[in-house]
Design a protein around this motif. Structure first.
Motif, mmCIF file in Angstrom:
data_model
loop_
_atom_site.group_PDB
_atom_site.id
_atom_site.type_symbol
_atom_site.label_atom_id
_atom_site.label_comp_id
_atom_site.label_asym_id
_atom_site.label_seq_id
_atom_site.Cartn_x
_atom_site.Cartn_y
_atom_site.Cartn_z
ATOM 1 N N PRO A 82 21.733 -32.671 39.422
ATOM 2 C CA PRO A 82 20.889 -33.049 40.564
ATOM 3 C C PRO A 82 19.856 -31.979 40.893
ATOM 4 O O PRO A 82 20.132 -30.790 40.850
ATOM 5 C CB PRO A 82 21.887 -33.182 41.716
ATOM 6 C CG PRO A 82 23.198 -33.395 41.085
ATOM 7 C CD PRO A 82 23.153 -32.699 39.761
ATOM 8 N N GLY A 113 17.597 -34.398 35.535
ATOM 9 C CA GLY A 113 18.338 -35.288 36.430
ATOM 10 C C GLY A 113 17.476 -36.421 36.937
ATOM 11 O O GLY A 113 17.908 -37.571 37.033
ATOM 12 N N ARG A 128 17.974 -40.436 36.338
ATOM 13 C CA ARG A 128 17.975 -41.384 37.467
ATOM 14 C C ARG A 128 16.954 -42.484 37.267
ATOM 15 O O ARG A 128 17.224 -43.655 37.539
ATOM 16 C CB ARG A 128 17.673 -40.666 38.781
ATOM 17 C CG ARG A 128 18.693 -39.690 39.175
ATOM 18 C CD ARG A 128 19.979 -40.350 39.554
ATOM 19 N NE ARG A 128 20.979 -39.313 39.745
ATOM 20 C CZ ARG A 128 22.256 -39.521 39.649
ATOM 21 N NH1 ARG A 128 22.729 -40.710 39.396
ATOM 22 N NH2 ARG A 128 23.113 -38.546 39.807
ATOM 23 N N LEU A 180 19.036 -41.611 44.730
ATOM 24 C CA LEU A 180 19.209 -40.276 44.168
ATOM 25 C C LEU A 180 17.950 -39.780 43.482
ATOM 26 O O LEU A 180 17.702 -38.564 43.433
ATOM 27 C CB LEU A 180 20.395 -40.246 43.217
ATOM 28 C CG LEU A 180 21.744 -40.472 43.891
ATOM 29 C CD1 LEU A 180 22.871 -40.260 42.912
ATOM 30 C CD2 LEU A 180 21.935 -39.583 45.089
ATOM 31 N N ASP A 212 16.173 -36.334 44.259
ATOM 32 C CA ASP A 212 15.762 -35.407 43.206
ATOM 33 C C ASP A 212 14.280 -35.055 43.317
ATOM 34 O O ASP A 212 13.898 -33.894 43.132
ATOM 35 C CB ASP A 212 16.046 -36.003 41.824
ATOM 36 C CG ASP A 212 17.500 -35.889 41.422
ATOM 37 O OD1 ASP A 212 18.222 -35.082 42.029
ATOM 38 O OD2 ASP A 212 17.919 -36.607 40.495
ATOM 39 N N PHE A 254 27.535 -36.987 44.541
ATOM 40 C CA PHE A 254 26.824 -37.486 43.369
ATOM 41 C C PHE A 254 27.814 -37.914 42.289
ATOM 42 O O PHE A 254 27.647 -38.962 41.666
ATOM 43 C CB PHE A 254 25.896 -36.410 42.805
ATOM 44 C CG PHE A 254 24.562 -36.322 43.481
ATOM 45 C CD1 PHE A 254 24.427 -36.505 44.847
ATOM 46 C CD2 PHE A 254 23.431 -36.026 42.762
ATOM 47 C CE1 PHE A 254 23.200 -36.409 45.470
ATOM 48 C CE2 PHE A 254 22.203 -35.931 43.374
ATOM 49 C CZ PHE A 254 22.084 -36.116 44.720
ATOM 50 N N ASP A 312 28.192 -41.716 41.166
ATOM 51 C CA ASP A 312 27.887 -42.060 39.775
ATOM 52 C C ASP A 312 29.077 -42.718 39.097
ATOM 53 O O ASP A 312 28.922 -43.677 38.334
ATOM 54 C CB ASP A 312 27.492 -40.815 38.983
ATOM 55 C CG ASP A 312 26.079 -40.378 39.244
ATOM 56 O OD1 ASP A 312 25.271 -41.213 39.695
ATOM 57 O OD2 ASP A 312 25.773 -39.196 38.989
ATOM 58 N N SER A 322 24.923 -38.018 33.831
ATOM 59 C CA SER A 322 24.864 -37.516 35.208
ATOM 60 C C SER A 322 26.264 -37.312 35.760
ATOM 61 O O SER A 322 26.561 -36.279 36.367
ATOM 62 C CB SER A 322 24.109 -38.493 36.107
ATOM 63 O OG SER A 322 22.814 -38.683 35.659
ATOM 64 N N ASN A 362 27.892 -33.590 36.638
ATOM 65 C CA ASN A 362 28.348 -33.313 38.006
ATOM 66 C C ASN A 362 29.841 -33.024 38.043
ATOM 67 O O ASN A 362 30.294 -32.133 38.758
ATOM 68 C CB ASN A 362 28.011 -34.484 38.932
ATOM 69 C CG ASN A 362 26.541 -34.593 39.211
ATOM 70 O OD1 ASN A 362 25.856 -33.587 39.309
ATOM 71 N ND2 ASN A 362 26.049 -35.798 39.328
#
Length: 179
Positions: A36, A41, A45, A88, A92, A111, A115, A168, A172
């Motif tokens: 993120p 990132g 997204r 998101l 970002d 996140f 996700d 992602s 994370n």
């Protein structure tokens, strides 16, 4: 009565010879692309969003998707993936514009959980839609009467959206696990 006292031994601070560049243990050197608040990132997204919107619009363009529960579930899951990815992506973009790191524990855990939930729903919906598409195409041989090409395209886009959410989630989750 004899009491023992703890003895204190002072520890000297090690001198630095690298010009004062102290890198404390546990401090991240750089944000990994795909996490993120990074350009990677944001790219992930936006790809999730584009593929989910494509799956949603292709499936919704057919007139009879609502007659099959799996296709309706795909529309709902793709809508959830669209909203999540768009929100998101906006976060970002904001983080990139103000040059802010999003490596806060609470942000990263939200996140990762988001996700995981969104990609699981999308994957389940894509699997269910793929099963119905195979049933219509191979088992019933009634693809001429239905919108098989649209169903297959929407299902493929949902799978790609789910698999573009996977990096992602993994980055994370890895970030949380390495704390």
């Amino acid at each position: 009565m004899s009491l023992s006292h703890a003895s204190i031994h002072p520890v000297e601070d090690p001198t630095t010879t690298d010009g004062g560049n102290n890198n404390a243990p546990g401090v991240r050197m750089k944000d990994i692309q795909g996490m993120p608040g990074t350009k990677g990132g944001l790219a992930l997204r936006l790809s999730q969003f584009v593929f989910a919107v494509t799956a949603l619009s292709v499936m919704a363009s057919t007139s009879d998707f609502a007659s099959v529960t799996a296709f309706t579930y795909l529309v709902v899951a793709a809508s959830l993936q669209c909203l999540w990815s768009l929100c998101l992506a906006i976060v970002d973009i904001y983080a990139l514009l103000v040059m802010r790191s999003l490596q806060n524990y609470r942000i990263v855990i939200s996140f990762a959980v988001g996700d995981g939930i969104a990609s699981t729903f999308t994957f389940a919906a894509a699997c269910a839609s793929a099963g119905i598409t195979v049933l219509i195409d191979n088992d019933l041989d009634s693809c001429d009467d239905n919108h098989c090409l649209q169903f297959e395209t929407a299902t493929a886009m949902a799978f790609i959206s789910c698999f573009s959410a996977l990096p992602s989630f993994l980055l994370n989750f890895w970030s949380l696990a390495s704390r």
